[in-house]
Write a protein that holds these residues in place. Structure first.
Motif, PDB file in Angstrom:
ATOM      1  N   SER A 270     -17.571  19.033 -26.946  1.00 39.20           N
ATOM      2  CA  SER A 270     -18.386  17.944 -26.396  1.00 39.20           C
ATOM      3  C   SER A 270     -19.196  17.242 -27.483  1.00 39.20           C
ATOM      4  CB  SER A 270     -19.319  18.483 -25.313  1.00 39.20           C
ATOM      5  OG  SER A 270     -20.342  19.288 -25.876  1.00 39.20           O
TER       6      SER A 270
ATOM      7  N   VAL B  11     -17.675  13.754 -18.321  1.00 42.91           N
ATOM      8  CA  VAL B  11     -18.032  12.575 -19.097  1.00 42.91           C
ATOM      9  C   VAL B  11     -19.352  12.801 -19.816  1.00 42.91           C
ATOM     10  CG1 VAL B  11     -19.249  11.464 -17.167  1.00 42.91           C
ATOM     11  CG2 VAL B  11     -18.267  10.048 -18.994  1.00 42.91           C
TER      12      VAL B  11
ATOM     13  N   LEU C 171     -12.387  17.259 -15.508  1.00 41.09           N
ATOM     14  CA  LEU C 171     -12.683  16.060 -16.292  1.00 41.09           C
ATOM     15  C   LEU C 171     -14.189  15.855 -16.277  1.00 41.09           C
ATOM     16  CD1 LEU C 171     -11.401  13.661 -17.874  1.00 41.09           C
ATOM     17  CD2 LEU C 171     -11.646  12.325 -15.771  1.00 41.09           C
TER      18      LEU C 171
ATOM     19  N   ALA D 257     -11.962  10.527 -26.223  1.00 38.45           N
ATOM     20  CA  ALA D 257     -11.403  11.542 -25.329  1.00 38.45           C
ATOM     21  C   ALA D 257     -11.122  12.805 -26.132  1.00 38.45           C
ATOM     22  CB  ALA D 257     -10.113  11.047 -24.676  1.00 38.45           C
TER      23      ALA D 257
ATOM     24  N   THR E 248     -19.549  16.588 -14.718  1.00 35.23           N
ATOM     25  CA  THR E 248     -18.210  16.762 -14.167  1.00 35.23           C
ATOM     26  C   THR E 248     -17.894  15.616 -13.211  1.00 35.23           C
ATOM     27  OG1 THR E 248     -18.406  19.169 -14.322  1.00 35.23           O
ATOM     28  CG2 THR E 248     -16.681  18.296 -12.878  1.00 35.23           C
TER      29      THR E 248
ATOM     30  N   HIS F 206     -14.786  11.138 -22.565  1.00 32.97           N
ATOM     31  CA  HIS F 206     -14.348  12.097 -21.552  1.00 32.97           C
ATOM     32  C   HIS F 206     -13.747  13.354 -22.185  1.00 32.97           C
ATOM     33  CE1 HIS F 206     -14.757   8.538 -19.034  1.00 32.97           C
ATOM     34  NE2 HIS F 206     -14.741   9.335 -17.989  1.00 32.97           N
TER      35      HIS F 206
END
Length: 337
Positions: A250, A320, A318, A229, A299, A258
């Protein structure tokens, strides 16, 4: 000796001898004990141990060469902490587990360390107080912080978090909130002064599974595929190139990891450019959608928390990493190598 499939192998003869030799000296054992639950500078250690800077530096170098401690730089200061490499962790844990916590030498060291922490906390409080007026004004302009924090924690929890990264950690609040939900946490910030505030806050809150480091949001030094995360909380509106920061954050995600971004929706409060150095007056949903897609993320949630008509709206995104989790062969310790 035979090892079962998947079992952890022991250390090599030379590695173990080097580590034990480094730890098996009076001052170095005291240093290991002091670093057991706190990062300290050379200056801190010289004050606690009553020894010269060259001697302390020599001891730290031997411990670092043996893989028992690591060094990170924040501005003009270098902080030392116990190593997070699996082999170093095992030896340090083994040695420290045999120490009597009531030993008078180590008890006095802890008392002096507490005094150092109190002085550092006071300095951090002075910095925070000097900037509190601006932060308080911004808080008054949007939905109560408690609501934002509760929703952020809700979005992130419910899944295993071995390692969490907080980009632009500021006061360390997100680390404090997520400490019960993650095995290990890292907070980075470009400001050494803000890291001092975060360090004081985390110490006061009893958080022991987080570490802090000075780093660049555009060029993180933490490697690739490291975190389950990543949080970017109220950071992007300060940046000239927020899309680049999203891509960089990212990059550190593991497959299936996430990314949570919290920032303001578009607004017209021009005064924040001068009062609080905001570079952007909020971020539109379509902008963030593009940035996340360009970073290779999907998203999965986008929520607005709106106050009254004359306050700012806070948006939470949020996303992923769509790569399958089976692609991730790294261990938990790899996130802190």
């Amino acid at each position: 000796m035979k090892f079962a499939a998947g079992a952890t192998r022991g250390l090599s003869h030379e590695t173990l001898v080097t580590a034990l030799r480094a730890a098996g000296e009076g001052t170095r054992l005291r240093i290991l004990a002091l670093l057991g639950d706190a990062e300290l500078t050379v200056k801190d250690l010289t004050s606690i141990l009553g020894q010269s800077q060259p001697r302390i530096s020599r001891h730290l170098k031997l411990l670092a060469d043996a893989g028992l401690v690591v060094r990170s730089v924040e501005g003009a200061f270098a902080f030392y902490r116990l190593a997070e490499d699996p082999s170093g962790v095992r030896v340090a844990d083994l040695v420290l587990s045999q120490l009597d916590p009531d030993d008078p030498v180590h008890r006095r060291d802890r008392e002096r360390r507490s005094a150092i922490r109190a002085a550092n906390a006071a300095a951090a409080a002075d910095y925070f107080a000097a900037n509190a007026a601006v932060w308080d004004r911004i808080r008054s302009l949007h939905v109560p912080e408690a609501q934002v924090e509760a929703k952020a924690v809700e979005l992130l929890t419910g899944r295993t978090i071995r390692a969490l990264l907080d980009v632009g950690t500021g006061t360390g609040r997100m680390l404090e909130l997520m400490a019960p939900h993650a095995q290990r946490l890292v907070g980075i910030d470009a400001s050494a002064a803000m890291l001092a505030v975060a360090r004081a806050n985390l110490s006061a809150a009893g958080v022991t599974n987080a570490r802090l480091a000075q780093d660049d949001v555009y060029a993180l030094s933490l490697g690739t595929d490291r975190f389950d995360a990543v949080v970017v909380h109220q950071v992007l509106h300060y940046l000239d190139d927020p899309a680049r920061a999203v891509r960089e954050a990212s990059r550190t995600l593991r497959p299936g990891g996430h990314l949570l971004v919290v920032d303001f929706a578009p607004h017209t409060m021009e005064a924040l450019r001068t009062e609080a150095q905001h570079r952007r007056l909020g971020i539109a949903r379509h902008e963030m959608a593009d940035w996340l897609a360009d970073a290779g993320l999907e998203t999965v949630a986008c929520l607005d928390l709106a106050g009254s008509d004359d306050t700012l709206t806070v948006t939470l995104w949020l996303a992923v990493d769509p790569r399958i989790v089976a692609d991730d062969v790294r261990t938990r310790e790899g996130a802190f190598a």
